[in-house]
Design an enzyme around this catalytic site. Structure first.
Site, PDB file in Angstrom:
ATOM      1  N   CYS A  77       6.845 -13.652   0.683  1.00  0.00           N
ATOM      2  CA  CYS A  77       7.061 -12.491   1.552  1.00  0.00           C
ATOM      3  C   CYS A  77       5.929 -12.450   2.571  1.00  0.00           C
ATOM      4  CB  CYS A  77       7.046 -11.204   0.737  1.00  0.00           C
ATOM      5  SG  CYS A  77       7.213  -9.749   1.778  1.00  0.00           S
ATOM      6  N   TYR A 133      11.641  -3.465  -7.719  1.00  0.00           N
ATOM      7  CA  TYR A 133      10.398  -3.358  -8.478  1.00  0.00           C
ATOM      8  C   TYR A 133       9.410  -2.320  -7.940  1.00  0.00           C
ATOM      9  CZ  TYR A 133       5.618  -4.507  -9.808  1.00  0.00           C
ATOM     10  OH  TYR A 133       4.324  -4.424 -10.220  1.00  0.00           O
ATOM     11  N   ASP A 192      14.128  -8.396 -17.393  1.00  0.00           N
ATOM     12  CA  ASP A 192      13.001  -8.123 -16.487  1.00  0.00           C
ATOM     13  C   ASP A 192      13.559  -7.968 -15.083  1.00  0.00           C
ATOM     14  OD1 ASP A 192      10.493  -7.536 -15.649  1.00  0.00           O
ATOM     15  OD2 ASP A 192       9.562  -9.400 -16.315  1.00  0.00           O
ATOM     16  N   ASP A 193      12.794  -7.271 -14.224  1.00  0.00           N
ATOM     17  CA  ASP A 193      13.307  -7.028 -12.869  1.00  0.00           C
ATOM     18  C   ASP A 193      13.155  -8.249 -11.980  1.00  0.00           C
ATOM     19  OD1 ASP A 193      10.568  -6.612 -11.348  1.00  0.00           O
ATOM     20  OD2 ASP A 193      10.490  -5.472 -13.210  1.00  0.00           O
ATOM     21  N   CYS A 242       0.821  -1.196   0.000  1.00  0.00           N
ATOM     22  CA  CYS A 242       0.000   0.000   0.000  1.00  0.00           C
ATOM     23  C   CYS A 242       0.858   1.249   0.000  1.00  0.00           C
ATOM     24  CB  CYS A 242      -0.886   0.042   1.244  1.00  0.00           C
ATOM     25  SG  CYS A 242      -1.917  -1.415   1.438  1.00  0.00           S
ATOM     26  N   CYS A 267      12.846 -13.077   0.515  1.00  0.00           N
ATOM     27  CA  CYS A 267      12.228 -13.773  -0.622  1.00  0.00           C
ATOM     28  C   CYS A 267      13.291 -14.488  -1.467  1.00  0.00           C
ATOM     29  CB  CYS A 267      11.386 -12.810  -1.462  1.00  0.00           C
ATOM     30  SG  CYS A 267      12.260 -11.332  -1.988  1.00  0.00           S
ATOM     31  N   ASN A 277       0.450   0.347   5.791  1.00  0.00           N
ATOM     32  CA  ASN A 277       1.168  -0.375   4.734  1.00  0.00           C
ATOM     33  C   ASN A 277       2.035  -1.426   5.397  1.00  0.00           C
ATOM     34  OD1 ASN A 277       4.097   0.401   2.726  1.00  0.00           O
ATOM     35  ND2 ASN A 277       2.605  -1.192   2.416  1.00  0.00           N
ATOM     36  N   GLY A 278       1.884  -2.664   4.987  1.00  0.00           N
ATOM     37  CA  GLY A 278       2.728  -3.728   5.536  1.00  0.00           C
ATOM     38  C   GLY A 278       1.898  -4.915   5.972  1.00  0.00           C
ATOM     39  N   GLY A 330      -0.680   0.792  -4.974  1.00  0.00           N
ATOM     40  CA  GLY A 330      -1.964   0.137  -4.731  1.00  0.00           C
ATOM     41  C   GLY A 330      -3.032   0.681  -5.643  1.00  0.00           C
ATOM     42  N   CYS A 377      16.216  -6.541   3.997  1.00  0.00           N
ATOM     43  CA  CYS A 377      15.522  -7.822   4.035  1.00  0.00           C
ATOM     44  C   CYS A 377      15.525  -8.382   2.607  1.00  0.00           C
ATOM     45  CB  CYS A 377      14.075  -7.652   4.505  1.00  0.00           C
ATOM     46  SG  CYS A 377      13.158  -9.223   4.406  1.00  0.00           S
ATOM     47  N   SER A 419       8.993  -1.298 -15.234  1.00  0.00           N
ATOM     48  CA  SER A 419       9.890  -1.402 -14.092  1.00  0.00           C
ATOM     49  C   SER A 419      11.288  -1.901 -14.452  1.00  0.00           C
ATOM     50  CB  SER A 419       9.268  -2.294 -13.029  1.00  0.00           C
ATOM     51  OG  SER A 419       8.748  -3.469 -13.621  1.00  0.00           O
ATOM     52  N   CYS A 439      13.154  -3.527   2.743  1.00  0.00           N
ATOM     53  CA  CYS A 439      12.803  -4.514   1.710  1.00  0.00           C
ATOM     54  C   CYS A 439      13.579  -4.251   0.414  1.00  0.00           C
ATOM     55  CB  CYS A 439      11.302  -4.390   1.448  1.00  0.00           C
ATOM     56  SG  CYS A 439      10.738  -5.303   0.026  1.00  0.00           S
TER      57      CYS A 439
HETATM   58  P1  AMP Z   1       5.371 -13.289 -12.879  1.00  0.00           P
HETATM   59  O1  AMP Z   1       4.728 -13.322 -14.214  1.00  0.00           O
HETATM   60  O2  AMP Z   1       4.471 -13.749 -11.777  1.00  0.00           O
HETATM   61  O3  AMP Z   1       6.703 -13.978 -12.866  1.00  0.00           O
HETATM   62  O4  AMP Z   1       5.652 -11.773 -12.504  1.00  0.00           O
HETATM   63  C1  AMP Z   1       6.810 -11.119 -12.892  1.00  0.00           C
HETATM   64  C2  AMP Z   1       6.472  -9.760 -13.451  1.00  0.00           C
HETATM   65  O5  AMP Z   1       5.581  -9.067 -12.573  1.00  0.00           O
HETATM   66  C3  AMP Z   1       7.692  -8.886 -13.613  1.00  0.00           C
HETATM   67  O6  AMP Z   1       7.575  -8.254 -14.871  1.00  0.00           O
HETATM   68  C4  AMP Z   1       7.613  -7.858 -12.510  1.00  0.00           C
HETATM   69  O7  AMP Z   1       7.968  -6.566 -12.963  1.00  0.00           O
HETATM   70  C5  AMP Z   1       6.176  -7.887 -12.060  1.00  0.00           C
HETATM   71  N1  AMP Z   1       6.049  -7.976 -10.595  1.00  0.00           N
HETATM   72  C6  AMP Z   1       6.969  -8.369  -9.716  1.00  0.00           C
HETATM   73  N2  AMP Z   1       6.482  -8.319  -8.462  1.00  0.00           N
HETATM   74  C7  AMP Z   1       5.218  -7.895  -8.553  1.00  0.00           C
HETATM   75  C8  AMP Z   1       4.197  -7.623  -7.595  1.00  0.00           C
HETATM   76  N3  AMP Z   1       4.430  -7.778  -6.300  1.00  0.00           N
HETATM   77  N4  AMP Z   1       3.002  -7.204  -8.048  1.00  0.00           N
HETATM   78  C9  AMP Z   1       2.775  -7.047  -9.369  1.00  0.00           C
HETATM   79  N5  AMP Z   1       3.707  -7.277 -10.319  1.00  0.00           N
HETATM   80  C10 AMP Z   1       4.920  -7.689  -9.927  1.00  0.00           C
END
Ligand code: AMP
Length: 497
Positions: A421, A281, A384-385, A39, A475, A140-141, A66, A472, A322, A275
């Site tokens: 997490c 991200y 990708d991140d 949040c 994950c 938030n948390g 959020g 932290c 991101s 975190c």
């Molecule tokens: P996934 O398809 O589940 O592997 O999600 C990875 C993608 O979702 C990456 O492109 C991230 O940028 C994005 N992502 C990572 N963490 C989150 C999150 N907590 N909520 C929404 N998107 C996320």
């Protein structure tokens, strides 16, 4: 006195639902959203200013934290008025609703939920009448001892309307002993465990509370001569023209009133545990954390990745938005040209129109479109991140190949996510995490990449440029900063049911 004006809508979140099964989408929020509270929080004390309007713009800047619901509570010194609804900040508030929110201090909240239909009952700020007057809370948390606190409250005869630990926090604050709010809030920090950044509004004061580990970010800003602002991220201060003063310290309770901010408690944990996912991200790239621009850190993540996982290729493409800074960093360091190969619909997000089955099968194409001329005949490094469930990487790689890419080498600017997490980021449960029981090679095969490599934990920590002990990264490593047995069990029960 407290007044509230909530309405109920069923909203559909494209980004959250893509790749989910119908039954996952149907799960009622009551049973799926409790462990996930990503949040944004905001608070302002500014006599003479239109605090509701400023809070609106603060929340607008924190929308990425959020998109499920948002709310603003304003006090005029006597009464707290609240307006909260499902949807995006800009959908919820208009001139009419802001006109009803008069006062000189306010808090605001944007809430993220992971799956399924959700309900305004979970929207924040939570408000209530207490013996000490009205109270509004934005959280938030994740409280890791929320289940036992819940039980204790119920044993005392307190009824709870939601499954949210933020409601537990509010009820706890309302029911704790203490002659004044300073005492109660200090008492509160002694009972709760886990990740929390709270903004609390009483009739005449604003409080900002950060957990002892500093898991989630919170900063303090100054607005004009007499105004003070707290926000999850510094980008919200920039948006309303406030000046960044400092971060709220881990374990600090700030009381803000006409005399300005005063630290009424400061009980940090033996080490902080910010975190790492905020850097990777979650936070906005134009926010600063620990004196560093998130965008710079993300570029550095990309540079580190080149040293750990170089590749012979023609083009570096980032998954918008991101991963773009990491892609730029990777390109700069490797000398491989950076190009925009994927265009994201900027306005994708929450909508009240559900896609039909055929559109749902379009998957990532609802949100991303490849630039064919950029990609045709190229060997692409796709950055990708993070890979969480692994649902988006495969379809994105397919999209690139369909657009003419001859090879797709995936590089991820964070280590494999192997553990859930319990501190507020939506990371799913063990079985849902693709890296939980799969090797990098197995993941590569599943997503059909020509090669796949993740950044190492060392590389990640190096890129932050800060004390590696101050974060932290549970994950990635499974080393949680504190005991998460209670919430771990709860998540297991919720996700295996
Ligand atoms: P996934 O398809 O589940 O592997 O999600 C990875 C993608 O979702 C990456 O492109 C991230 O940028 C994005 N992502 C990572 N963490 C989150 C999150 N907590 N909520 C929404 N998107 C996320």
């Amino acid at each position: 006195m407290i007044t509230e004006s909530p309405s109920v809508y069923n909203a559909y979140d494209f980004t959250a639902q893509v790749g989910k099964t119908a039954s996952e989408m149907r799960k009622p929020a009551m049973f799926t959203d409790a462990p996930h509270e990503e949040c944004g929080v905001f608070g302002i004390y500014a006599p003479g200013e239109d605090v509701a309007r400023l809070t609106f713009f603060g929340l607008y800047a924190l929308q990425h934290r959020g998109q499920e619901s948002a709310g603003i509570a304003v006090s005029d010194g006597r009464t707290i008025n609240t307006h909260k609804e499902m949807g995006l900040v800009a959908q919820i508030f208009d001139e009419r609703s802001l006109r009803h929110l008069k006062g000189h201090l306010a808090i605001g909240h944007t809430r993220y939920s992971t799956t399924g239909s959700s309900h305004v009952i979970n929207a924040q700020p939570f408000t209530m009448h207490t013996l000490l007057g009205p109270l509004a809370v934005g959280h938030n948390g994740n409280l890791t001892n929320a289940a036992s606190l819940r039980r204790q409250l119920m044993e005392r005869g307190v009824g709870l309307m939601t499954s949210s630990d933020s409601e537990v926090a509010t009820m706890l604050l309302a029911g704790l002993e203490g002659a004044n709010w300073d005492e109660r809030i200090k008492g509160f920090t002694q009972c709760v465990e886990g990740a929390y950044c709270l903004t609390i509004l009483t009739h005449d004061a604003l409080y900002a509370v950060r957990d002892p580990w500093g898991l989630r970010p919170l900063c303090l800003g100054k607005l004009g001569a007499n105004g003070w602002v707290v926000a999850s991220e510094s980008c919200a201060l920039d948006t309303i023209g406030a000046e960044f003063v400092r971060e709220v310290e881990p374990g600090e309770v700030l009381h803000i009133d006409m005399n300005g901010p005063k630290t009424i408690a400061h009980n940090p944990a033996p080490r902080s545990a910010l975190c790492l996912f905020e850097y990777i991200y979650f936070a906005r790239p134009d926010s600063e954390l620990q004196g560093q621009l998130i965008h710079q850190v993300r570029m550095e993540l990309g540079r580190q990745l080149v040293h750990e996982a170089p590749v012979d290729a023609d083009l570096v493409v980032g998954v918008p938005d991101s991963a773009l800074p990491a892609a730029i960093g990777y390109a700069q360091e490797s000398g491989i040209p950076y190009g925009e190969g994927l265009i994201k619909n900027r306005y994708i997000g929450r909508t009240f129109i559900q896609p039909d089955q055929r559109l749902r099968q379009q998957g990532v194409a609802l949100k991303l479109n490849p630039l064919r001329d950029m990609l045709a005949g190229k060997r692409v490094v796709l950055i990708d991140d993070s890979i969480v469930r692994g649902t988006t990487s495969g379809p994105i790689i397919k999209l690139l190949r369909k657009a003419g890419a001859t090879e797709v080498h995936m590089r991820v600017s964070s280590p494999p996510i192997r553990h859930p997490c319990f501190m507020g980021v939506d990371m799913a449960s063990y079985p849902e995490l693709i890296a939980y029981n799969k090797s990098v090679e197995e993941i590569r095969q599943q997503i059909e990449a020509d090669s796949l490599a993740y950044l190492s934990m060392d590389g990640l920590l190096r890129a932050t440029g800060r004390d590696p002990q101050g974060f932290c990264g549970a994950c990635f490593t499974g080393e949680y900063p504190f005991n998460v047995a209670e919430v771990g069990k709860e998540i297991f029960e919720l996700t295996s049911g």
